[in-house]
Design a protein around this motif. Sequence first.
Motif, short mmCIF file in Angstrom:
data_model
loop_
_atom_site.label_atom_id
_atom_site.label_comp_id
_atom_site.label_asym_id
_atom_site.label_seq_id
_atom_site.Cartn_x
_atom_site.Cartn_y
_atom_site.Cartn_z
N PHE A 181 0.81 -1.21 0.00
CA PHE A 181 0.00 0.00 0.00
C PHE A 181 0.85 1.27 0.00
CE2 PHE A 181 -3.67 2.58 1.16
CZ PHE A 181 -4.70 1.89 0.57
N SER A 182 2.10 1.16 0.39
CA SER A 182 2.92 2.37 0.55
C SER A 182 3.15 3.10 -0.78
CB SER A 182 4.25 2.04 1.21
OG SER A 182 5.02 1.19 0.38
N GLY A 183 3.37 2.36 -1.85
CA GLY A 183 3.54 3.01 -3.15
C GLY A 183 2.28 3.72 -3.59
N ALA A 184 1.15 3.09 -3.34
CA ALA A 184 -0.14 3.72 -3.67
C ALA A 184 -0.33 4.99 -2.85
CB ALA A 184 -1.28 2.74 -3.41
N MET A 185 0.04 4.94 -1.58
CA MET A 185 -0.14 6.12 -0.74
C MET A 185 0.80 7.26 -1.13
SD MET A 185 -2.77 5.70 0.98
CE MET A 185 -2.70 7.17 1.96
N ALA A 186 1.94 6.94 -1.71
CA ALA A 186 2.81 8.01 -2.21
C ALA A 186 2.10 8.76 -3.33
CB ALA A 186 4.14 7.43 -2.69
N GLU A 187 1.44 8.02 -4.22
CA GLU A 187 0.68 8.68 -5.28
C GLU A 187 -0.53 9.42 -4.69
OE1 GLU A 187 -1.86 8.05 -9.39
OE2 GLU A 187 -0.74 6.33 -8.61
N VAL A 188 -1.18 8.83 -3.72
CA VAL A 188 -2.32 9.49 -3.08
C VAL A 188 -1.88 10.83 -2.49
CG1 VAL A 188 -3.95 9.36 -1.14
CG2 VAL A 188 -3.64 7.38 -2.65
N ALA A 242 -12.65 15.94 3.96
CA ALA A 242 -11.92 14.81 3.38
C ALA A 242 -10.56 14.66 4.06
CB ALA A 242 -11.74 15.01 1.87
N ARG A 243 -9.91 15.76 4.36
CA ARG A 243 -8.64 15.73 5.08
C ARG A 243 -8.82 15.03 6.42
NH1 ARG A 243 -6.50 18.66 9.11
NH2 ARG A 243 -4.22 18.93 9.16
N SER A 244 -9.89 15.39 7.14
CA SER A 244 -10.18 14.74 8.43
C SER A 244 -10.41 13.25 8.27
CB SER A 244 -11.41 15.39 9.09
OG SER A 244 -11.12 16.72 9.45
N ALA A 245 -11.05 12.86 7.17
CA ALA A 245 -11.28 11.44 6.91
C ALA A 245 -9.95 10.72 6.67
CB ALA A 245 -12.21 11.26 5.71
N CYS A 246 -9.04 11.37 5.98
CA CYS A 246 -7.70 10.80 5.78
C CYS A 246 -7.03 10.55 7.13
CB CYS A 246 -6.81 11.74 4.97
SG CYS A 246 -7.27 11.93 3.24
N LEU A 247 -7.05 11.56 7.96
CA LEU A 247 -6.42 11.45 9.27
C LEU A 247 -7.05 10.33 10.10
CD1 LEU A 247 -6.16 15.27 10.16
CD2 LEU A 247 -4.41 13.81 9.13
N ALA A 248 -8.37 10.22 10.05
CA ALA A 248 -9.07 9.17 10.79
C ALA A 248 -8.71 7.79 10.26
CB ALA A 248 -10.59 9.39 10.71
N CYS A 249 -8.58 7.67 8.95
CA CYS A 249 -8.22 6.38 8.35
C CYS A 249 -6.82 5.96 8.79
CB CYS A 249 -8.32 6.46 6.83
SG CYS A 249 -8.17 4.84 6.03
N HIS A 250 -5.90 6.90 8.84
CA HIS A 250 -4.54 6.57 9.30
C HIS A 250 -4.55 6.06 10.73
CE1 HIS A 250 -2.99 9.65 6.16
NE2 HIS A 250 -3.22 8.47 5.61
N VAL A 251 -5.36 6.69 11.57
CA VAL A 251 -5.49 6.22 12.96
C VAL A 251 -6.09 4.82 12.98
CG1 VAL A 251 -6.64 6.64 15.17
CG2 VAL A 251 -5.59 8.55 13.93
N ALA A 252 -7.15 4.61 12.22
CA ALA A 252 -7.80 3.29 12.18
C ALA A 252 -6.86 2.20 11.66
CB ALA A 252 -9.06 3.36 11.32
N GLU A 253 -5.98 2.57 10.76
CA GLU A 253 -5.02 1.61 10.19
C GLU A 253 -3.76 1.47 11.05
OE1 GLU A 253 -5.17 -0.57 7.68
OE2 GLU A 253 -7.27 -0.01 7.36
N GLU A 254 -3.78 2.12 12.20
CA GLU A 254 -2.69 2.04 13.17
C GLU A 254 -1.38 2.62 12.63
OE1 GLU A 254 -2.59 -1.93 14.79
OE2 GLU A 254 -4.67 -1.78 15.47
N VAL A 255 -1.50 3.68 11.83
CA VAL A 255 -0.33 4.43 11.36
C VAL A 255 -0.56 5.93 11.62
CG1 VAL A 255 0.49 2.73 9.67
CG2 VAL A 255 -1.24 4.40 8.97
N ASP A 299 1.38 13.27 11.11
CA ASP A 299 2.33 14.28 11.55
C ASP A 299 3.39 14.48 10.48
OD1 ASP A 299 3.71 16.11 13.09
OD2 ASP A 299 4.75 14.58 14.27
N GLN A 300 2.99 15.17 9.41
CA GLN A 300 3.91 15.44 8.31
C GLN A 300 3.49 16.75 7.62
OE1 GLN A 300 3.55 12.93 4.73
NE2 GLN A 300 1.99 11.76 5.84
N PRO A 301 4.41 17.34 6.89
CA PRO A 301 4.12 18.63 6.24
C PRO A 301 2.87 18.62 5.35
CG PRO A 301 6.46 18.18 6.14
CD PRO A 301 5.80 16.93 6.69
N LEU A 302 2.62 17.53 4.67
CA LEU A 302 1.46 17.45 3.78
C LEU A 302 0.18 17.85 4.50
CD1 LEU A 302 0.21 16.58 1.04
CD2 LEU A 302 0.03 14.27 2.00
#
Length: 162
Positions: free
Chosen positions: A51-58, A133-146, A151-154
């Motif tokens: 998934f990491s390569g996909a997330m780089a494109e995301v 949508a940004r908040s949903a991204c953040l929530a998904c990262h928490v749910a996926e345990e990452v 905590d990044q510039p993006l």
Amino acid sequence: MNFSMITSSALVALFVSGIAGAEPKATNHWLLDAENDEERFKRVEQMFAGFSGAMAEVGDRYQHTYDAIKDGNYALASYHWDKLRGAIELGYLRRPGRAANAKGLFLETAWPELKEQLTSDDRQAIQQRFQQARSACLACHVAEEVPFMNDQPLFRHTADFK
């Protein structure tokens, strides 16, 4: 043997003949040169990774969407938003365990809401949907345990449209 007396062409001849080692033939056909289909599929799987390569494109598409919204170029924002969805879908094709959160927290909720809003030309509403949508991204990262992904510039740079 006195190696200082061996010419470079002699070294090449030794190498080619196999005396210098049994190195595999190096070509540009990394896939076709595999011994069999099983090895080819292994190489393809390694190439696409998880998934990491996909997330780089995301991340790239997310930033481009934000920039296009900030510029008022909603057609471009919509284009990148579509590509972002495709990258996520390819990611969970490779890592099916990530599909439930990707769909439930983002693709079936926040993603279509921003997509629809991008056709409105209502700058304030579009920016608000992007923030959701940004908040949903953040929530998904928490749910996926990452959660460290948050905590990044993006995400700091896209926290508002000032």
